[in-house]
Design an enzyme around this catalytic site. Structure first.
Site, PDB file in Angstrom:
ATOM      1  N   ASP A  39       0.872  -1.169   0.000  1.00 45.67           N
ATOM      2  CA  ASP A  39       0.000   0.000   0.000  1.00 45.67           C
ATOM      3  C   ASP A  39       0.917   1.229   0.000  1.00 45.67           C
ATOM      4  O   ASP A  39       1.643   1.463   0.979  1.00 45.67           O
ATOM      5  CB  ASP A  39      -0.861  -0.051   1.271  1.00 45.67           C
ATOM      6  CG  ASP A  39      -1.723   1.196   1.447  1.00 45.67           C
ATOM      7  OD1 ASP A  39      -1.553   2.159   0.679  1.00 45.67           O
ATOM      8  OD2 ASP A  39      -2.553   1.187   2.380  1.00 45.67           O
ATOM      9  N   VAL A  40       0.899   2.002  -1.086  1.00 46.88           N
ATOM     10  CA  VAL A  40       1.866   3.106  -1.199  1.00 46.88           C
ATOM     11  C   VAL A  40       1.654   4.189  -0.135  1.00 46.88           C
ATOM     12  O   VAL A  40       2.551   4.991   0.112  1.00 46.88           O
ATOM     13  CB  VAL A  40       1.866   3.760  -2.607  1.00 46.88           C
ATOM     14  CG1 VAL A  40       2.271   2.765  -3.671  1.00 46.88           C
ATOM     15  CG2 VAL A  40       0.525   4.413  -2.923  1.00 46.88           C
ATOM     16  N   LYS A  64      -3.170  16.260  -7.430  1.00 39.06           N
ATOM     17  CA  LYS A  64      -2.464  16.309  -8.717  1.00 39.06           C
ATOM     18  C   LYS A  64      -1.720  17.634  -8.886  1.00 39.06           C
ATOM     19  O   LYS A  64      -0.618  17.665  -9.450  1.00 39.06           O
ATOM     20  CB  LYS A  64      -3.452  16.080  -9.873  1.00 39.06           C
ATOM     21  CG  LYS A  64      -4.117  14.706  -9.846  1.00 39.06           C
ATOM     22  CD  LYS A  64      -3.110  13.547  -9.926  1.00 39.06           C
ATOM     23  CE  LYS A  64      -3.796  12.193 -10.018  1.00 39.06           C
ATOM     24  NZ  LYS A  64      -2.849  11.072 -10.114  1.00 39.06           N
ATOM     25  N   TYR A 104      -8.743  15.198  -5.171  1.00 42.92           N
ATOM     26  CA  TYR A 104      -8.045  14.699  -6.367  1.00 42.92           C
ATOM     27  C   TYR A 104      -7.283  15.834  -7.060  1.00 42.92           C
ATOM     28  O   TYR A 104      -6.090  15.701  -7.367  1.00 42.92           O
ATOM     29  CB  TYR A 104      -9.075  14.079  -7.320  1.00 42.92           C
ATOM     30  CG  TYR A 104      -8.470  13.386  -8.517  1.00 42.92           C
ATOM     31  CD1 TYR A 104      -7.880  12.139  -8.408  1.00 42.92           C
ATOM     32  CD2 TYR A 104      -8.514  13.985  -9.783  1.00 42.92           C
ATOM     33  CE1 TYR A 104      -7.329  11.499  -9.511  1.00 42.92           C
ATOM     34  CE2 TYR A 104      -7.968  13.350 -10.891  1.00 42.92           C
ATOM     35  CZ  TYR A 104      -7.379  12.110 -10.750  1.00 42.92           C
ATOM     36  OH  TYR A 104      -6.842  11.478 -11.852  1.00 42.92           O
ATOM     37  N   ASN A 151       2.505   5.663 -10.102  1.00 39.48           N
ATOM     38  CA  ASN A 151       1.217   5.722 -10.800  1.00 39.48           C
ATOM     39  C   ASN A 151      -0.009   5.478  -9.907  1.00 39.48           C
ATOM     40  O   ASN A 151      -1.112   5.908 -10.241  1.00 39.48           O
ATOM     41  CB  ASN A 151       1.256   4.690 -11.939  1.00 39.48           C
ATOM     42  CG  ASN A 151      -0.099   4.423 -12.538  1.00 39.48           C
ATOM     43  OD1 ASN A 151      -0.568   5.211 -13.352  1.00 39.48           O
ATOM     44  ND2 ASN A 151      -0.741   3.349 -12.137  1.00 39.48           N
TER      45      ASN A 151
HETATM   46  C1  BGC Z   1      -9.699  11.124 -14.013  1.00 38.20           C
HETATM   47  C2  BGC Z   1     -10.809  10.599 -14.884  1.00 38.20           C
HETATM   48  C3  BGC Z   1     -11.386  11.704 -15.721  1.00 38.20           C
HETATM   49  C4  BGC Z   1     -10.306  12.466 -16.457  1.00 38.20           C
HETATM   50  C5  BGC Z   1     -10.851  13.658 -17.229  1.00 38.20           C
HETATM   51  C6  BGC Z   1      -8.696  11.840 -14.879  1.00 38.20           C
HETATM   52  O1  BGC Z   1      -7.656  12.318 -14.119  1.00 38.20           O
HETATM   53  O2  BGC Z   1      -9.093  10.053 -13.312  1.00 38.20           O
HETATM   54  O3  BGC Z   1     -11.805  10.011 -14.072  1.00 38.20           O
HETATM   55  O4  BGC Z   1     -12.292  11.168 -16.670  1.00 38.20           O
HETATM   56  O5  BGC Z   1      -9.347  12.914 -15.540  1.00 38.20           O
HETATM   57  O6  BGC Z   1     -11.678  14.471 -16.454  1.00 38.20           O
END
Ligand code: BGC
Length: 260
Positions: free
Chosen positions: A65-66, A162, A158, A92
């Site tokens: 598990d990273v 990123k 998310y 990744n």
């Molecule tokens: C997400 C996807 C999404 C895409 C474009 C990606 O980083 O993991 O679920 O469809 O971005 O929005």
């Protein structure tokens, strides 16, 4: 130009599904030895290893598990034991997380995304860099996303993870460059994997998504994997500290094809 990664020792985290699996297979085709990291579905990792070995190439699978630093340490020790170190890290492993506006989201869900996507990435990069800086060679490729620059309602953890990866990539690249080690990121757009299956599986979701992509189609995992192989190879020996977008033009903001 033929790209060969003969005898390079590669680790792909989250290597038994989606983009990670495609990259693992493509690296192997280019001649690399591939360690497939996974956290669930060991049978899929095993099957990938068997298929690679059946083609006469080397592969192993490693459970870790990273987001757990001691499991990450053990994974790298296992690599040391099996292959004496690492040349290529495909950082990744990642999840989209539960969709919810920031003020509605559960803290545990939010933190889980950060712990896997950002902190887990750092744990792996740290272990890889210790080895790569010492041997004065190596490449780390982080899987980012178009959402390192595009906001995405319902996915604040998310997008934050990123965006954080983008600066982590730049800073680690600057630190590692004097040792001949490259650190870069690859940012996929909408790629056909299970992570976004609920979207491309229904007509309305698919049409909405296609409007956001100038090339007007969803990408294939192989299209990301091929770019990954180029980026970790000597063909990209002068590329470091940058995110390369593989997104069918999504970050070209197609709404500006008219008006403005
Ligand atoms: C997400 C996807 C999404 C895409 C474009 C990606 O980083 O993991 O679920 O469809 O971005 O929005």
């Amino acid at each position: 130009m033929e790209i060969r990664l003969n005898e390079k020792r590669a680790l792909v985290t989250g290597g038994n599904s989606g983009i990670g699996a495609a990259i693992a297979n493509e690296l192997s085709k280019a001649g690399a030895k591939v360690a497939i990291n996974y956290v669930s579905h060991p049978e899929i990792a095993e099957q990938m290893v068997n298929e690679i070995q059946a083609k006469g190439r080397e592969a192993i699978s490693i459970m870790a598990d990273v987001s757990d630093s001691s499991q990450v340490e053990q994974m790298f020790s296992q690599l040391d034991t099996s292959w004496g170190g690492i040349d290529i890290l495909i950082n990744n492993a990642g999840i989209d997380g539960q969709k919810a506006d920031g003020w509605e989201t559960k803290l545990d869900d939010w933190m889980q995304v950060i712990n896997i996507n950002l902190i887990g990435n750092f744990y792996c990069a740290r272990q890889a860099l210790k080895r790569m800086v010492g041997q004065k060679s190596g490449v780390i490729l982080n899987t980012s996303s178009v959402h390192e620059i595009i906001a995405w309602t319902g996915h604040s953890a998310y997008t934050t993870s990123k965006a954080g990866l983008s600066m982590l990539t730049k800073t680690l690249a600057q630190e590692a460059a004097p040792y001949g080690v490259r650190v870069l990121a690859l940012a996929p757009g909408a790629i056909k994997t299970t992570i976004n299956q609920t979207v491309w599986n229904n007509r309305a979701g698919l049409n909405d998504l296609l409007e956001k992509i100038p090339l007007h189609r969803i990408g294939e995992p192989s299209e990301v994997a091929q770019m990954a192989v180029v980026l970790v190879s000597d063909a990209a020996s002068y590329v470091t500290g940058r995110t390369i977008f593989v997104d069918g033009g999504m970050t070209d903001y197609p709404d500006f094809a008219h008006g403005g």
